[in-house]
Scaffold this active site. Sequence first.
Site, mmCIF file in Angstrom:
data_model
loop_
_atom_site.group_PDB
_atom_site.id
_atom_site.type_symbol
_atom_site.label_atom_id
_atom_site.label_comp_id
_atom_site.label_asym_id
_atom_site.label_seq_id
_atom_site.Cartn_x
_atom_site.Cartn_y
_atom_site.Cartn_z
ATOM 1 N N LYS A 156 50.150 186.558 13.953
ATOM 2 C CA LYS A 156 49.307 187.539 14.979
ATOM 3 C C LYS A 156 48.737 187.360 16.143
ATOM 4 O O LYS A 156 49.319 188.743 16.559
ATOM 5 C CB LYS A 156 47.374 187.598 14.220
ATOM 6 C CG LYS A 156 47.820 188.052 12.580
ATOM 7 C CD LYS A 156 46.700 187.897 11.848
ATOM 8 C CE LYS A 156 45.951 187.828 10.574
ATOM 9 N NZ LYS A 156 44.430 188.129 10.434
ATOM 10 N N SER A 189 40.334 190.162 6.498
ATOM 11 C CA SER A 189 40.134 190.073 8.058
ATOM 12 C C SER A 189 39.859 191.219 8.515
ATOM 13 O O SER A 189 40.395 191.661 10.102
ATOM 14 C CB SER A 189 41.904 189.427 8.475
ATOM 15 O OG SER A 189 42.956 189.907 7.844
ATOM 16 N N THR A 193 66.194 175.118 4.212
ATOM 17 C CA THR A 193 67.499 174.348 3.097
ATOM 18 C C THR A 193 68.350 173.728 3.969
ATOM 19 O O THR A 193 69.007 172.332 3.486
ATOM 20 C CB THR A 193 67.713 175.817 2.052
ATOM 21 O OG1 THR A 193 67.543 176.573 0.867
ATOM 22 C CG2 THR A 193 69.060 175.449 1.658
#
Length: 1035
Positions: free
Chosen positions: A976, A933, A522
């Site tokens: 990750k 995953s 924003t």
Amino acid sequence: MQGFNCKASSRFFNGNPLRPELAIEPSRDHRFFPSNRRNSRMFKLLSSSSAVATAAASCRAQALATPTLRTAAESSSTPFFKALSELTGLNRRNRSLAHRRFFCSDSSGEGGNQGLLVEVDLAEKTESETAESKSSSAIVSTNPRPEDYLTVLALPLPHRPLFPGFYMPIYVKDPKLLAALQENRKRQAPYCGAFLLKDEPGSDTAATETDKSVYDIKGKELFNRLHEVGTLAQITSIQGDQVVLIGHRRLRITEMVNEDPLTVKVDHLKDKPYDKDDDVIKATSFEVISTLRDVLKTSSLWRDHVQTYTQHIGDFSFPRLADFGAAISGGNKLQCQAVLEELDVYKRLKLTLELVKKEMEISKIQETIAKAIEEKISGEQRRYLLNEQLKAIKKELGLETDDKTALSAKFRERIEQYKDKCPPHVMQVIEEELTKLQLLEASSSEFNVTRNYLDWLTALPWGNYSDENFDVLRAQNILDEDHYGLNDVKERILEFIAVGKLRGTSQGKIICLSGPPGVGKTSIGRSIARALNRKFFRFSVGGLADVAEIKGHRRTYIGAMPGKMVQCLKNVGTANPLVLIDEIDKLGRGHAGDPASALLELLDPEQNANFLDHYLDVPIDLSKVLFVCTANVVEMIPNPLLDRMEVIAIAGYITDEKMHIARDYLEKSTREACGVKPEQVEVTDAALLALIENYCREAGVRNLQKQIEKIYRKIALQLVRQGALIESTVAGEVAELKEAKAEGADESSQNVVGSDTNVATETMETSSNEKTIETSVDAVTKHTDDELQHTSDQPIDLTDKTESEKLQDHEAAKAVESILIDSSNLVDYVGKPVFHAERLYDQTPVGVVMGLAWTAMGGSTLYIETKQVEQEEGKGALHVTGQLGDVMKESAQVAHSVARGILLEKEPTNTYFANSKLHLHVPAGATPKDGPSAGCTMVTSLLSLAMKKFVRKDLAMTGEISLTGKIFPIGGVKEKTIAARRSNVKTIIFPSANRRDFDELTPNVKEGLDVHFVDYYNEIFDLAFGDDQQQTKEK
């Protein structure tokens, strides 16, 4: 209230004259209507207009048989009649006329001493005699006398008791009771007992019972509900079920004779003897009369009461005065019943005085309210008249034009500046509406609708565009000033500026910024507007369920308004603003339509050039508007709407980026907001790093800003406390120095006086050698003066020097002193750490492997643990825990199958999986987990347990696995990777398909990592379990 008259009338208010009230007949066929004042109903006057003449004639007839004559002096000596007659105007006669006095005996039977005195003018004699034949006496002459009736019918009065000398019309619904009353009247015994009905036990005292409920009570129940003391009432007339009663004297029930209709035995009550000349009674009566006089001044109705009562009963005695005041007052029925039951004249007068005093207070309040309302109304009317006159004067002088003319001039002046740029179809609509406005009346509803419509049409910036900035370097500097990182967003904005510079003009675009909360989606919108030199407008569509918020309402609706885009253009004043649509992934859908579908037209570059708002109903060009949308989850945006946007993903910030943001942006703004100077505080890099790692691991920096604000608030409090302590210490020391200075000055003056005395003594003793003595005296005096000057000046100088030095030292200490925030004392400012080290094992045990997961916090490490539960031939099975989702459970079953196949390939004789029951667990059981995953990590954990081999301690992996061992790509590579760096992982295994995602990462993220990209699990097996000896053998 109760009324006294000589003639019964069949006309009563509302057909329900149950409450005893005065009946007044100012004119024939005139009726009274209900009022909210203390008297709830009023009744029509029962008497004829010749009441006075009738009374005079009756008295004259009785005067022939009764030779007693009361003199004028005797009558005028009665104070009550004189006081009240002055109020009612009865004494307003021409005293020059002769008149006769007639005395009539009292029909109440209380003795001849109290009679009716009526004065009739001789000039009215003929008229009175004529009226005598047309009217009759109010109190019917009966035989036997009223006091001879010891058994009477009992009439229940639901509202108020009947007082002697007053009329009361009531309705009798009981047929038997009505027939008995008619029978008594025919037998020349027109008397009955009127008794007030007690309130029903357990009911509200103020509640009134209906006629039906009153006459449903019969027999013994009715007898028990009646008050013991009532009034002997004469039945003057019966018309239908309406009975008019007039009270004569007080009664007390002794016993019941008959139940239906209720007949009772009664005792006639007389007032207790009293002294007419008692000063207390006179004073009380005078006070009652005085209060009545005050009330009579404010109420014309009460004056009619007094006049009617005195015409038919005579002058006021003490008992009658008490009864009169209670009867016409607005007291409740229990208070009036108490007056009726009281036989002591003095006590009865006191009770009546309370009632009339209360009546006086009510009259005062009523007068105050009426006066205030009258003043308010008159003030408003006066203001209105003056305003109308002012308008007329201004109009005549030409100082003010008509409202419609002024409105038209205002609208034309507004549109004049956009006349050349305004589209022709819009100008046509405006001209038509202006013409229509002149034809409408200002008071019509259509006038207001047209005026509001023109107000919106002329307020829009038709064709008015702001000058855009095409300087790429300046835009780059502005974006870097406000935000660190976000290179993808900045690059896209610079591309937009570059295209606009080459074309010479810019077109609108629809950009969607997606990412977790707190990453600056924003706030970057405002920086983009500043970099492009465009006006900025933001509105949130989170939870929006009304299409009218986007497209506007129809003008036919009450309170109709245009949509958000029209309001935006009016507010910013330009046709090419930057519009930030916040939370577009949280659009609602309700009964008022689907806002997501309404946004399709707004956010379509091919359609928004002719955007049609329902309120304006004219096309608006929004093709120059730059739309920037924000979303947390792109998948929540409807596909047709998502297809129209250019999505830029903002993954979040790594630790290094957060350090820069905290140091260069957040800390600076927070320090200024808290009023702390830079030299007063020092926050070390170690403290910021500990704050980020242990308190603020989320992808955004909103929580980091909150923690920094918390630190600086505590620093501000600490500085203020130290400053107050230093100021108090300095003030104390300065006071001590001033006291020491004053004491030193006193000691110096004493030393000077002692020295002068010694010198004088030496001069007197050494008179032998005058010259020598004078010389020595001069020398001693000079030496003494020098010493005194030295001794008196030196302490003061030292004191001043010490005071100034100490003040300077305190100021320097106050200025130099600063607060140091380090990792050691960070806990004192922000509390205990929220997060702990994610690395649970320095060396992972057998069956434990570290995986990588994406979370809303930006990514984390995830351990897969496998344990053998049971071993028995043919009992091979797998049990999973850790609040896993369906996808992750299926991935565990796939991993179990792949691991069995690989183990069979590597060690054909190993039957571990076939004979072992295994338990696979993913720690942090309170956290829901799902996704494919972790497939390769689960396979590695199972193989580690089966082969009893450790996995490399600095290894982490992620990837979806198929039954054939193929490794599929995953998402969240950046998150990750950041999680792996946070846990000091050096080696990472990614699917080969994610190589492109890893290459796009910034160098500081990839630095120091050994990343392997694999296609099949065999490659992972070699990396996880291979050692130096095995690698040597293979080579």
